[in-house]
Design a protein around this motif. Structure first.
Motif, PDB file in Angstrom:
ATOM      1  N   LEU A  37       0.830  -1.202   0.000  1.00 55.48           N
ATOM      2  CA  LEU A  37       0.000   0.000   0.000  1.00 55.48           C
ATOM      3  C   LEU A  37       0.866   1.253   0.000  1.00 55.48           C
ATOM      4  N   GLY A  38       2.032   1.170   0.616  1.00 52.36           N
ATOM      5  CA  GLY A  38       2.971   2.291   0.641  1.00 52.36           C
ATOM      6  C   GLY A  38       3.510   2.653  -0.736  1.00 52.36           C
ATOM      7  N   GLN A  39       3.429   1.732  -1.704  1.00 55.26           N
ATOM      8  CA  GLN A  39       3.825   2.053  -3.079  1.00 55.26           C
ATOM      9  C   GLN A  39       2.733   2.858  -3.787  1.00 55.26           C
ATOM     10  N   LEU A  40       1.559   2.953  -3.160  1.00 50.97           N
ATOM     11  CA  LEU A  40       0.426   3.675  -3.725  1.00 50.97           C
ATOM     12  C   LEU A  40       0.217   5.029  -3.057  1.00 50.97           C
ATOM     13  N   THR A  41       0.312   5.045  -1.732  1.00 52.17           N
ATOM     14  CA  THR A  41       0.009   6.250  -0.973  1.00 52.17           C
ATOM     15  C   THR A  41       0.664   6.180   0.405  1.00 52.17           C
ATOM     16  N   SER A  42       0.494   7.209   1.174  1.00 49.58           N
ATOM     17  CA  SER A  42       1.034   7.246   2.530  1.00 49.58           C
ATOM     18  C   SER A  42       0.227   6.307   3.427  1.00 49.58           C
ATOM     19  N   VAL A  43       0.911   5.415   4.118  1.00 53.60           N
ATOM     20  CA  VAL A  43       0.255   4.467   5.012  1.00 53.60           C
ATOM     21  C   VAL A  43       0.338   4.961   6.450  1.00 53.60           C
ATOM     22  N   GLY A  44       1.435   5.592   6.806  1.00 61.49           N
ATOM     23  CA  GLY A  44       1.625   6.030   8.180  1.00 61.49           C
ATOM     24  C   GLY A  44       2.200   4.908   9.032  1.00 61.49           C
ATOM     25  N   ASP A  45       2.246   5.145  10.310  1.00 64.74           N
ATOM     26  CA  ASP A  45       2.796   4.179  11.258  1.00 64.74           C
ATOM     27  C   ASP A  45       1.652   3.339  11.820  1.00 64.74           C
ATOM     28  N   VAL A  46       1.484   2.134  11.305  1.00 63.53           N
ATOM     29  CA  VAL A  46       0.396   1.246  11.722  1.00 63.53           C
ATOM     30  C   VAL A  46       0.994   0.106  12.529  1.00 63.53           C
ATOM     31  N   SER A  47       0.708   0.087  13.804  1.00 65.06           N
ATOM     32  CA  SER A  47       1.224  -0.980  14.668  1.00 65.06           C
ATOM     33  C   SER A  47       0.454  -2.270  14.415  1.00 65.06           C
ATOM     34  N   ARG A  48       1.012  -3.354  14.915  1.00 61.58           N
ATOM     35  CA  ARG A  48       0.356  -4.657  14.822  1.00 61.58           C
ATOM     36  C   ARG A  48      -1.036  -4.589  15.461  1.00 61.58           C
ATOM     37  N   GLU A  49      -1.128  -3.936  16.609  1.00 62.56           N
ATOM     38  CA  GLU A  49      -2.406  -3.831  17.313  1.00 62.56           C
ATOM     39  C   GLU A  49      -3.409  -3.015  16.502  1.00 62.56           C
ATOM     40  N   MET A  50      -2.957  -1.931  15.876  1.00 62.94           N
ATOM     41  CA  MET A  50      -3.841  -1.117  15.035  1.00 62.94           C
ATOM     42  C   MET A  50      -4.331  -1.929  13.840  1.00 62.94           C
ATOM     43  N   PHE A  51      -3.431  -2.662  13.228  1.00 58.66           N
ATOM     44  CA  PHE A  51      -3.786  -3.488  12.082  1.00 58.66           C
ATOM     45  C   PHE A  51      -4.840  -4.519  12.476  1.00 58.66           C
ATOM     46  N   GLN A  52      -4.590  -5.240  13.570  1.00 61.61           N
ATOM     47  CA  GLN A  52      -5.528  -6.270  14.013  1.00 61.61           C
ATOM     48  C   GLN A  52      -6.884  -5.666  14.347  1.00 61.61           C
ATOM     49  N   ALA A  59     -20.269  11.906 -15.932  1.00 66.25           N
ATOM     50  CA  ALA A  59     -20.460  13.352 -16.068  1.00 66.25           C
ATOM     51  C   ALA A  59     -20.350  14.059 -14.715  1.00 66.25           C
ATOM     52  N   GLU A  60     -20.410  13.298 -13.627  1.00 74.83           N
ATOM     53  CA  GLU A  60     -20.335  13.910 -12.307  1.00 74.83           C
ATOM     54  C   GLU A  60     -18.923  14.383 -11.995  1.00 74.83           C
ATOM     55  N   ASN A  61     -18.845  15.396 -11.191  1.00 74.75           N
ATOM     56  CA  ASN A  61     -17.551  15.880 -10.736  1.00 74.75           C
ATOM     57  C   ASN A  61     -17.160  15.152  -9.464  1.00 74.75           C
ATOM     58  N   TYR A  62     -15.910  14.862  -9.343  1.00 77.62           N
ATOM     59  CA  TYR A  62     -15.362  14.234  -8.140  1.00 77.62           C
ATOM     60  C   TYR A  62     -14.873  15.363  -7.239  1.00 77.62           C
ATOM     61  N   MET A  63     -15.376  15.401  -6.049  1.00 81.93           N
ATOM     62  CA  MET A  63     -15.010  16.448  -5.095  1.00 81.93           C
ATOM     63  C   MET A  63     -14.418  15.775  -3.859  1.00 81.93           C
ATOM     64  N   VAL A  64     -13.582  16.501  -3.145  1.00 80.39           N
ATOM     65  CA  VAL A  64     -12.962  15.930  -1.965  1.00 80.39           C
ATOM     66  C   VAL A  64     -12.723  17.030  -0.921  1.00 80.39           C
ATOM     67  N   ALA A  65     -12.915  16.705   0.330  1.00 78.52           N
ATOM     68  CA  ALA A  65     -12.531  17.559   1.452  1.00 78.52           C
ATOM     69  C   ALA A  65     -11.587  16.713   2.290  1.00 78.52           C
ATOM     70  N   ARG A  66     -10.309  17.036   2.283  1.00 75.64           N
ATOM     71  CA  ARG A  66      -9.304  16.240   3.003  1.00 75.64           C
ATOM     72  C   ARG A  66      -9.101  16.788   4.412  1.00 75.64           C
ATOM     73  N   PHE A  67      -8.984  15.861   5.358  1.00 67.32           N
ATOM     74  CA  PHE A  67      -8.714  16.219   6.743  1.00 67.32           C
ATOM     75  C   PHE A  67      -7.354  15.730   7.196  1.00 67.32           C
ATOM     76  N   LYS A  68      -6.772  14.787   6.426  1.00 69.15           N
ATOM     77  CA  LYS A  68      -5.444  14.231   6.692  1.00 69.15           C
ATOM     78  C   LYS A  68      -4.843  13.826   5.379  1.00 69.15           C
ATOM     79  N   ASP A  69      -3.517  13.768   5.315  1.00 68.97           N
ATOM     80  CA  ASP A  69      -2.847  13.264   4.123  1.00 68.97           C
ATOM     81  C   ASP A  69      -2.872  11.780   4.084  1.00 68.97           C
TER      82      ASP A  69
END
Length: 187
Positions: free
Chosen positions: A59-74, A177-187
């Motif tokens: 996933l890190g080859q696609l985008t920022s993953v961040g620091d995900v611990s084993r416990e967070m992943f589980q 035909a729809e527009n894609y819109m986004v409001a980001r709160f984190k990278d």
């Protein structure tokens, strides 16, 4: 159990075996499928032990993953698994290295519209740089597209850059035909 993680699958693997490949819109040369993705490769649902097989690194080859611990992943895995019929995350594994070399996600959203239908979204499609050019991205997208239909979605959508429109046209996706819109709160 591997390294303390539950090896259960995110969704039943039988769903991949039930897909109707006669409805496949993409052409594969040489022929590959969900049950035969290529030499030494398997396509399967995400499992909890994929914390140790390179899933987050892919996933890190696609985008920022961040620091995900084993416990967070589980915890996230368990949460997704508890939402039955919602999260379908595929991984491609090289069985020689026991490493995840590709992944893609289908998220199913339940709606009230269209007679309480379901809509699918394909996201996070990535194949390791070392395995590109082997139709594996195409396989991931085609599998999820067929899976969306199989589980009853009335439509499936995805977001992509202009550079990738032609690629996704191969699977029956069209620019809407729809527009894609986004409001980001984190990278």
């Amino acid at each position: 159990m591997q390294n303390g993680l539950d090896d259960s699958l995110l969704f039943p693997s039988r769903l991949l075996e039930e897909l109707d490949w006669s409805q496949c819109s993409a052409q594969f040369k040489p022929a590959i499928s969900a049950t035969a993705p290529g030499d030494n490769l398997i396509l399967r649902p995400l499992q909890a032990s994929d914390y140790d097989t390179g899933f987050l690194q892919i996933l890190g080859q696609l985008t920022s993953v961040g620091d995900v611990s084993r416990e967070m992943f589980q915890s996230r895995f368990d949460s997704m698994k508890a939402c039955k019929d919602t999260y379908y995350i595929l991984v491609l594994e090289d069985i020689c290295t026991s490493q995840v070399i590709g992944a893609a996600s289908l998220i199913v959203e339940q709606k009230f519209i269209h007679s309480a239908a379901m809509r699918g979204r394909v996201e996070d499609v990535v194949v390791s740089k070392d395995y590109r050019g082997k139709q594996l991205g195409k396989l991931l997208v085609q599998t999820l597209t067929l899976l969306a239909k199989h589980v009853g979605c009335y439509k499936v959508t995805l977001e992509c850059s202009d550079d990738n429109i032609k690629f996704y046209n191969n699977f029956g996706y069209e620019k809407s035909a729809e527009n894609y819109m986004v409001a980001r709160f984190k990278d």
